[in-house]
Design an enzyme around this catalytic site. Structure first.
Site, PDB file in Angstrom:
ATOM      1  N   ASP A  93       0.811  -1.224   0.000  1.00 13.27           N
ATOM      2  CA  ASP A  93       0.000   0.000   0.000  1.00 13.27           C
ATOM      3  C   ASP A  93       0.840   1.268   0.000  1.00 13.27           C
ATOM      4  O   ASP A  93       2.014   1.271   0.386  1.00 13.27           O
ATOM      5  CB  ASP A  93      -0.910   0.027   1.236  1.00 13.27           C
ATOM      6  CG  ASP A  93      -2.107  -0.895   1.101  1.00 13.27           C
ATOM      7  OD1 ASP A  93      -2.128  -1.684   0.135  1.00 13.27           O
ATOM      8  OD2 ASP A  93      -3.000  -0.834   1.961  1.00 13.27           O
ATOM      9  N   HIS A 129       3.660  -2.512   3.159  1.00 11.35           N
ATOM     10  CA  HIS A 129       3.714  -1.156   2.616  1.00 11.35           C
ATOM     11  C   HIS A 129       5.026  -0.932   1.864  1.00 11.35           C
ATOM     12  O   HIS A 129       6.073  -1.447   2.270  1.00 11.35           O
ATOM     13  CB  HIS A 129       3.572  -0.110   3.725  1.00 11.35           C
ATOM     14  CG  HIS A 129       2.234  -0.138   4.413  1.00 11.35           C
ATOM     15  ND1 HIS A 129       1.920  -1.072   5.369  1.00 11.35           N
ATOM     16  CD2 HIS A 129       1.128   0.654   4.264  1.00 11.35           C
ATOM     17  CE1 HIS A 129       0.678  -0.860   5.799  1.00 11.35           C
ATOM     18  NE2 HIS A 129       0.179   0.178   5.145  1.00 11.35           N
TER      19      HIS A 129
END
Length: 283
Positions: A103, A248
């Site tokens: 992300d 991430h």
């Protein structure tokens, strides 16, 4: 009384009357069909004979043409938009299938290293990108497309969607889909709400933009920088068929995430897991 003065019989009168009617009819037909030579010896249509004029042809109308449309193929009714009430947490697949997702990117400091590792092991992953990060890193999305990764919509500026109006939510998601299409080559088929904060508006707007909501099964919490070994342990302990792993590649120092991927990815493959990306059944 001479021969010429003989009275006409009723039968003869009837024949004469019928002959006259026939002659008139023939003359009328001749008036409509016969042609005469004009001064230039070109055929000219004669004027119609006197009598009641034909009623002008009616102009076509949608009502009069409607019966003809019945001969065409039936028009399929539009499929209603499927709006989910909860995001997907797992994926279906044969065998020990898992999905890795990243992300908040793309970030030129960390995303290229993650892409390098995935390419080394011939693995595809999902990247949920933020529009404002894509603007200056379109080359990374082009590389994702070239290497077979899936790019999802993670809004434009990573806001808490549950506090925004419907118009703001749509703008956040639609702008991101636009810039992804420009850089990646197609619009996202998946979206993920920042912070995992979903509501009815996000599901509805996402569906209207042609996207499915995907959450996760295993959260590495790598954004807290817990250490590379901790991140690896969370992935290995949570590994199972259908699992979606959240990591991430942007939003802070993601060096631990980069190092952790280089450790747990080959271990997953050695354990017999098939790391891939999901496919949509419909759009």
């Amino acid at each position: 009384m001479t021969k010429d003065q003989l009275p006409t019989s009723p039968l003869t009168r009837r024949r004469a009357l019928l002959a006259g009617v026939a002659a008139v009819g023939a003359a009328g037909s001749a008036g409509l069909l016969a042609t005469v030579a004009g001064n230039g010896d070109e055929p000219v249509r004669a004027a119609p004979a006197a009598g009641p004029q034909a009623r002008p042809a009616l102009k076509p109308s949608s009502y009069r043409l409607q019966p003809l449309t019945g001969y065409g193929p039936p028009r399929a009714a539009p499929r209603p938009t499927l709006v989910r009430r909860a995001p997907l947490l797992r994926v279906s697949g044969r065998g020990r299938t898992m999905v890795l997702t990243f992300d908040d990117g793309p970030d030129p400091r960390y995303t290229p290293y993650i892409l390098d590792t995935l390419r080394e092991y011939d693995v595809r992953a999902m990247f949920f990108v933020c529009g404002e990060m894509v603007v200056d890193n379109k080359d990374l999305l082009a590389r994702m497309a070239e290497e077979g990764h899936v790019v999802g919509n993670h809004t434009w500026s990573h806001p808490l969607l549950t506090r925004l109006s419907h118009a703001r939510i749509r703008k956040e998601m639609e702008r991101t889909s636009d810039v992804v299409e420009e850089s990646y080559g197609e619009r996202p088929a998946w979206f993920r709400a920042p912070y995992g904060a979903w509501n009815r508006a996000t599901f509805r707007i996402g569906a209207e933009l042609g996207m499915e909501p995907l959450a996760w099964t295993v959260d590495t919490l790598d954004w807290t920088a817990p250490g590379t070994r901790t991140i690896v342990g969370r992935v290995e302990n949570g590994a199972a068929p259908g699992v979606v792993v959240l990591s991430h590649d942007a939003g802070g120092d993601r060096s631990q995430s980069v190092r952790a991927l280089r450790t747990y990815l080959p271990q997953l493959l050695d354990a017999g897991y098939h790391v891939t990306v999901p496919t949509r059944r419909y759009r």
